[in-house]
Design an enzyme around this catalytic site. Structure first.
Site, PDB file in Angstrom:
ATOM      1  N   LYS A   1     -49.178  39.197 173.285  1.00 58.09           N
ATOM      2  CA  LYS A   1     -48.290  38.224 172.636  1.00 58.09           C
ATOM      3  C   LYS A   1     -47.508  37.462 173.706  1.00 58.09           C
ATOM      4  O   LYS A   1     -47.066  38.074 174.688  1.00 58.09           O
ATOM      5  CB  LYS A   1     -47.346  38.992 171.705  1.00 58.09           C
ATOM      6  CG  LYS A   1     -46.438  38.135 170.839  1.00 58.09           C
ATOM      7  CD  LYS A   1     -45.593  39.041 169.930  1.00 58.09           C
ATOM      8  CE  LYS A   1     -44.693  38.282 168.981  1.00 58.09           C
ATOM      9  NZ  LYS A   1     -43.910  39.169 168.098  1.00 58.09           N
TER      10      LYS A   1
ATOM     11  N   SER B   1     -44.214  37.878 163.290  1.00 57.65           N
ATOM     12  CA  SER B   1     -44.395  36.825 164.265  1.00 57.65           C
ATOM     13  C   SER B   1     -45.589  37.009 165.203  1.00 57.65           C
ATOM     14  O   SER B   1     -45.965  36.053 165.881  1.00 57.65           O
ATOM     15  CB  SER B   1     -43.118  36.693 165.106  1.00 57.65           C
ATOM     16  OG  SER B   1     -42.888  37.868 165.858  1.00 57.65           O
TER      17      SER B   1
ATOM     18  N   SER C   1     -42.860  42.383 162.725  1.00 60.36           N
ATOM     19  CA  SER C   1     -43.738  41.378 163.336  1.00 60.36           C
ATOM     20  C   SER C   1     -45.101  41.849 163.816  1.00 60.36           C
ATOM     21  O   SER C   1     -45.924  41.024 164.183  1.00 60.36           O
ATOM     22  CB  SER C   1     -43.021  40.714 164.500  1.00 60.36           C
ATOM     23  OG  SER C   1     -42.198  39.701 164.002  1.00 60.36           O
TER      24      SER C   1
HETATM   25  N1  GLN Z   1     -39.819  38.467 159.905  1.00 57.59           N
HETATM   26  C1  GLN Z   1     -38.837  39.075 160.731  1.00 57.59           C
HETATM   27  C2  GLN Z   1     -37.954  38.019 161.341  1.00 57.59           C
HETATM   28  O1  GLN Z   1     -38.214  36.892 161.102  1.00 57.59           O
HETATM   29  C3  GLN Z   1     -39.511  39.913 161.779  1.00 57.59           C
HETATM   30  C4  GLN Z   1     -39.546  39.357 163.129  1.00 57.59           C
HETATM   31  C5  GLN Z   1     -40.018  40.300 164.186  1.00 57.59           C
HETATM   32  O2  GLN Z   1     -40.303  41.474 163.959  1.00 57.59           O
HETATM   33  N2  GLN Z   1     -40.017  39.794 165.414  1.00 57.59           N
HETATM   34  O3  GLN Z   1     -37.009  38.296 162.004  1.00 57.59           O
END
Ligand code: GLN
Length: 446
Positions: free
Chosen positions: A39, A114, A138
């Site tokens: 990532k 994400s 994410s």
């Molecule tokens: N959907 C969550 C957010 O928007 C998770 C994000 C993540 O785990 N980086 O914060």
């Protein structure tokens, strides 16, 4: 070899999962299945570290994250950087400032986020595994949307050195992979104490005895009122329970009332930490800066105004709001109390159960525009994932079926440092119910 390159190029044209690819490494080393993607918020020396942000586009990492280095030392080669929601903020990868990533099962739908680039690349068979970060879901959520395995390790099990911080007390480096066995193998290499990250443990505390032995076949399943989950997810949840019973597990329904406050508590803590963590992006030391500024203040202001996307700005503002002087009791401290309550409730359940089964997200991969979910609905839907981050517990998501031509994912949460119980249960599940793949998928990584 050229077959593989053709395969890679035609999938990538459709899904757009990579921000950068080292083609030579990818094709030459493909045969031994030791390649992986990372990532683009986790550092690999000499490669992109855009964090999905225009502000850091074209920036190259000057060092390598410990989790990646551990893999390199064991003979694995990072071959590319994958797309993400800017700084990890989102559930679709559409908040990326760099490019759009599509779901391999249906390109009109999101890959989730994400870590959407990592999940899509693995689900399309482009790499056998890809690292991600999970702050509130994410890794597990895009894995569920794309139909692969996603592991969020226990907080402190894997070093965060080299991960660009979003919300430091919640996040952890983990991975998406094509099988439970591969997930277990890679996690075993990545994890471990690191002098560069004081929150890693050495040796890790032993998990409670519950995960194995006598209680090893006892699982809890979260009770969820009818009508909350989409019908496809409800069906997958019911089927997963039945299939686990057929495999010899006993399932006890449990209720965790504190969960109703999980998403608000998560967004209070995550944005508070983000507002502090993102203060470093000022255009002075690295990243894009404006062509012209009258003075240093204007330089910082212009850098952040031009570089950050709307979601990131919203979260910095929210975080600043909840932390402003005299108001911590009202938001931040309340959220910390909820966090402690959720942790305690999970630990009580896990004292005599191997794991808790629950959905990852209330819907399957959503579409865009009219067929999408509002930014608010996406945040509320983080309820089943962000609770594991609040509690610091490990979570493993895996595909349990296909409905409407899209995968359905469920997850198992376990006691701290008891990833092995999750691998055990999901591994048995996979052996009995092999994971599905999108049309056109080919296994290059046997
Ligand atoms: N959907 C969550 C957010 O928007 C998770 C994000 C993540 O785990 N980086 O914060």
């Amino acid at each position: 070899m050229s077959d593989y390159k053709e395969y890679f190029d035609s999938w990538e044209a459709k899904i757009g999962s990579f921000i950068e690819v080292k083609e030579e490494d990818l094709t030459q080393r493909r045969k031994d299945a030791k390649v992986f993607a990372v990532k683009d918020n986790i550092a690999v020396k000499g490669m992109s570290i855009s964090c999905g942000s225009k502000l850091l586009q074209h920036l190259k990492a000057p060092y390598t994250a410990t989790a990646v280095q551990n893999l390199i030392d064991a003979g694995y080669t990072p071959v590319g950087k994958t797309n993400l929601d800017e700084f990890g903020m989102g559930s679709s990868t559409d908040n990326s400032g760099i490019q759009q990533t599509n779901n391999p099962w249906d390109a009109s739908r999101v890959a989730g986020g994400s870590s959407g680039g990592s999940a899509a690349a693995v689900a399309a068979g482009l790499v056998p595994f890809a690292l991600g970060s999970d702050t509130g879901g994410s890794i597990r959520q895009p894995a569920a949307f794309c139909g692969c395995v996603g592991l969020k390790p226990t907080y402190g099990a894997v070093s965060r050195f080299g991960l660009t911080a979003y919300a430091s007390s919640l996040e952890v480096v983990g991975l998406c992979a094509d099988s439970v066995g591969r997930t277990k193998e890679v996690f075993g290499v990545m994890k471990g104490a690191d002098p560069m990250d004081q929150t890693t443990y050495s040796p890790p505390p032993a998990p409670p005895a519950s995960g194995r032995g006598v209680t090893g076949k006892k699982i809890a399943a979260l009770k969820i009122a009818s009508g909350i989950l989409d019908s496809a997810i409800q069906k997958g949840f019911d089927e997963a329970k039945k299939n686990l019973r057929d495999l010899g597990y006993t399932i006890e329904e449990i209720d965790i009332p504190a969960l109703q406050f999980a998403a608000p508590a998560y967004y209070t803590i995550a944005t508070a930490e983000a507002s502090a963590n993102l203060a470093r992006f000022d255009g002075v030391r690295y990243g894009k800066r404006p062509d012209w500024a009258e003075n240093p203040d204007e330089l910082v202001e212009k850098t952040r105004d031009e570089g950050f996307g709307d979601e990131v700005k919203l979260r910095i503002l929210l975080g600043t709001f909840v932390l402003r002087s005299g108001f911590q009791d009202r938001y931040y401290l309340k959220a910390q109390k909820i966090r402690a309550g959720i942790k305690e409730a999970f630990e009580k359940v896990l004292a005599d159960k191997a794991a808790i089964l629950m959905p990852v997200f209330p819907t399957q991969a959503f579409g865009r525009g009219e067929a999408g979910l509002s930014a608010f609905a996406q945040k509320a839907a983080d309820i089943y994932t962000c609770c594991a981050n609040l509690a610091g517990l490990p979570g493993l998501s895996f595909p349990v079926g296909v409905e409407n031509g899209l995968p359905v994912g469920m997850q198992l949460l376990g006691a701290a440092f008891d990833e092995d119980s999750l691998f055990g249960i999901a591994g048995e599940y996979e052996a009995a119910h092999p994971f599905p793949h999108p049309e056109g998928w080919k296994d290059w990584w046997k």
